[in-house]
Design a protein around this motif. Structure first.
Motif, PDB file in Angstrom:
ATOM      1  N   ARG A 120       0.839  -1.219   0.000  1.00  0.00           N
ATOM      2  CA  ARG A 120       0.000   0.000   0.000  1.00  0.00           C
ATOM      3  C   ARG A 120       0.866   1.258   0.000  1.00  0.00           C
ATOM      4  O   ARG A 120       0.603   2.205  -0.748  1.00  0.00           O
ATOM      5  CB  ARG A 120      -0.916  -0.025   1.227  1.00  0.00           C
ATOM      6  CG  ARG A 120      -1.641   1.302   1.503  1.00  0.00           C
ATOM      7  CD  ARG A 120      -2.478   1.225   2.772  1.00  0.00           C
ATOM      8  NE  ARG A 120      -1.710   0.912   3.954  1.00  0.00           N
ATOM      9  CZ  ARG A 120      -1.002   1.792   4.649  1.00  0.00           C
ATOM     10  NH1 ARG A 120      -0.917   3.059   4.256  1.00  0.00           N
ATOM     11  NH2 ARG A 120      -0.341   1.425   5.738  1.00  0.00           N
ATOM     12  N   ILE A 121       1.908   1.282   0.832  1.00  0.00           N
ATOM     13  CA  ILE A 121       2.768   2.462   0.925  1.00  0.00           C
ATOM     14  C   ILE A 121       3.590   2.623  -0.349  1.00  0.00           C
ATOM     15  O   ILE A 121       3.816   3.731  -0.827  1.00  0.00           O
ATOM     16  CB  ILE A 121       3.674   2.374   2.166  1.00  0.00           C
ATOM     17  CG1 ILE A 121       2.814   2.362   3.441  1.00  0.00           C
ATOM     18  CG2 ILE A 121       4.646   3.553   2.215  1.00  0.00           C
ATOM     19  CD1 ILE A 121       3.594   2.056   4.701  1.00  0.00           C
ATOM     20  N   GLY A 122       4.035   1.489  -0.897  1.00  0.00           N
ATOM     21  CA  GLY A 122       4.738   1.540  -2.169  1.00  0.00           C
ATOM     22  C   GLY A 122       6.224   1.313  -2.053  1.00  0.00           C
ATOM     23  O   GLY A 122       6.813   1.307  -0.970  1.00  0.00           O
ATOM     24  N   GLY A 123       6.839   1.100  -3.205  1.00  0.00           N
ATOM     25  CA  GLY A 123       8.267   0.827  -3.272  1.00  0.00           C
ATOM     26  C   GLY A 123       8.560  -0.082  -4.445  1.00  0.00           C
ATOM     27  O   GLY A 123       7.708  -0.873  -4.850  1.00  0.00           O
ATOM     28  N   SER A 124       9.773   0.008  -4.966  1.00  0.00           N
ATOM     29  CA  SER A 124      10.126  -0.769  -6.150  1.00  0.00           C
ATOM     30  C   SER A 124      11.062  -1.917  -5.824  1.00  0.00           C
ATOM     31  O   SER A 124      11.960  -2.243  -6.611  1.00  0.00           O
ATOM     32  CB  SER A 124      10.773   0.159  -7.188  1.00  0.00           C
ATOM     33  OG  SER A 124      11.928   0.791  -6.646  1.00  0.00           O
ATOM     34  N   PHE A 125      10.873  -2.536  -4.665  1.00  0.00           N
ATOM     35  CA  PHE A 125      11.706  -3.655  -4.253  1.00  0.00           C
ATOM     36  C   PHE A 125      10.825  -4.868  -3.963  1.00  0.00           C
ATOM     37  O   PHE A 125       9.632  -4.734  -3.688  1.00  0.00           O
ATOM     38  CB  PHE A 125      12.533  -3.290  -3.005  1.00  0.00           C
ATOM     39  CG  PHE A 125      11.742  -2.603  -1.932  1.00  0.00           C
ATOM     40  CD1 PHE A 125      11.027  -3.335  -0.997  1.00  0.00           C
ATOM     41  CD2 PHE A 125      11.701  -1.215  -1.857  1.00  0.00           C
ATOM     42  CE1 PHE A 125      10.287  -2.707   0.001  1.00  0.00           C
ATOM     43  CE2 PHE A 125      10.969  -0.572  -0.872  1.00  0.00           C
ATOM     44  CZ  PHE A 125      10.259  -1.328   0.059  1.00  0.00           C
ATOM     45  N   PRO A 126      11.383  -6.077  -3.985  1.00  0.00           N
ATOM     46  CA  PRO A 126      10.591  -7.291  -3.768  1.00  0.00           C
ATOM     47  C   PRO A 126      10.087  -7.407  -2.333  1.00  0.00           C
ATOM     48  O   PRO A 126      10.771  -7.032  -1.371  1.00  0.00           O
ATOM     49  CB  PRO A 126      11.573  -8.417  -4.085  1.00  0.00           C
ATOM     50  CG  PRO A 126      12.669  -7.779  -4.867  1.00  0.00           C
ATOM     51  CD  PRO A 126      12.774  -6.378  -4.365  1.00  0.00           C
TER      52      PRO A 126
END
Length: 278
Positions: A120-126
């Motif tokens: 929900r908060i987000g991020g481009s990591f696994p």
């Protein structure tokens, strides 16, 4: 996307008031209970503590010690392109901070619901949903590993987790983890004056268990003394290079469970172990 575990056992929702006790709890029971507890309580946890943790801060514990100042994983400029495993990531606030420094984090947690908050908060990591005692990664996959109050306080066999972390680290890799300071187990978990009198033996390793009407554990926390933690680290093949006991800072006026300015100015609340894989 969230990478699912190959198998899991989720706890059903119920409206009972769990019974708190001290009794033995093995690895399987602890894992099952804590996966269910964090799935059920992730929403409340993020509402209650999300502001303090932020979306992209790396905080080691309720005292508010920040990695940007502590540099326990290394100087921020040295994190660039480092592959970092965060264990017990929750909503992956620490991984988000690491990514902002140019690191390549992977956020792992046993709770699917906690990782939904990370999504929900987000991020481009696994994001990986798995048990810390059986890490789904190849040997020597990471340069660094970290865990801020994740996994280690909740497992019956910490050497198994530490051995797994060492396995996935490259030679020279560093693992830093924080847990409730062991001395706190001798005191009631209360933030006020009632939490300043010794009420139990520091040497009693019997786990704290909350259980349902059938006696099944729904939450488990395991106690290890400082000496136990040091021996666990050595037994897993790590070398302990530092033990940090953060002091309570003047700016922090908040209470978090049994952590408070009153207690924090008198007894340590967090222990941070800095380990190296030779």
């Amino acid at each position: 996307m969230i990478q699912e575990p190959t198998s899991s056992e989720s706890a059903a929702e119920s409206d009972f008031e769990p019974e708190a006790t001290r009794r033995d709890a093995g690895a399987a029971e602890s894992s099952r209970a804590n996966r269910g507890w964090w799935d059920r309580n992730a929403d409340e946890y993020q509402v209650e503590h999300g502001t303090f943790l932020g979306d992209d801060r790396f905080v080691w514990g309720p005292e508010g010690l920040d990695e940007v100042e502590a540099e326990l994983l290394g100087a921020p400029e040295d994190l660039k392109d480092r592959r970092v495993l965060e264990i017990g990531a929750g909503a992956a606030q620490c991984s988000r901070w690491l990514a902002a420094q140019g690191a390549r984090p992977v956020a792992l947690d046993i709770s699917h619901r906690q990782l939904q908050h990370a999504l929900r908060i987000g991020g481009s990591f696994p994001l990986v949903c798995a048990d810390a005692g059986a890490l789904p990664f190849a040997d020597a996959s990471f340069d660094l590993a970290c865990s801020a109050y994740g996994a280690l306080p909740f497992v019956a066999d910490p050497v198994r987790v530490l051995t797994e972390v060492r396995r996935v680290l490259r030679p020279g890799g560093r693992f830093v983890f924080s847990v409730t300071h062991p001395i706190r187990w001798a005191f009631p978990d209360e933030p006020g004056p009632e939490g300043l009198s010794v009420s139990a033996s520091y040497f009693d390793r019997t786990p704290y268990v909350e259980q349902d009407e059938q006696g099944r554990a729904v939450y488990v926390e395991h106690h290890r003394t400082i000496g136990d933690r040091v021996r666990d680290i050595a037994a897993s093949g790590f070398r302990l290079v530092d033990l940090v006991e953060p002091e309570w800072p003047a700016w922090n006026t908040s209470e978090w469970g049994g952590w408070s300015p009153l207690r924090g100015n008198l007894i340590p609340g967090t222990a941070i172990f800095v380990c190296v894989r030779d």
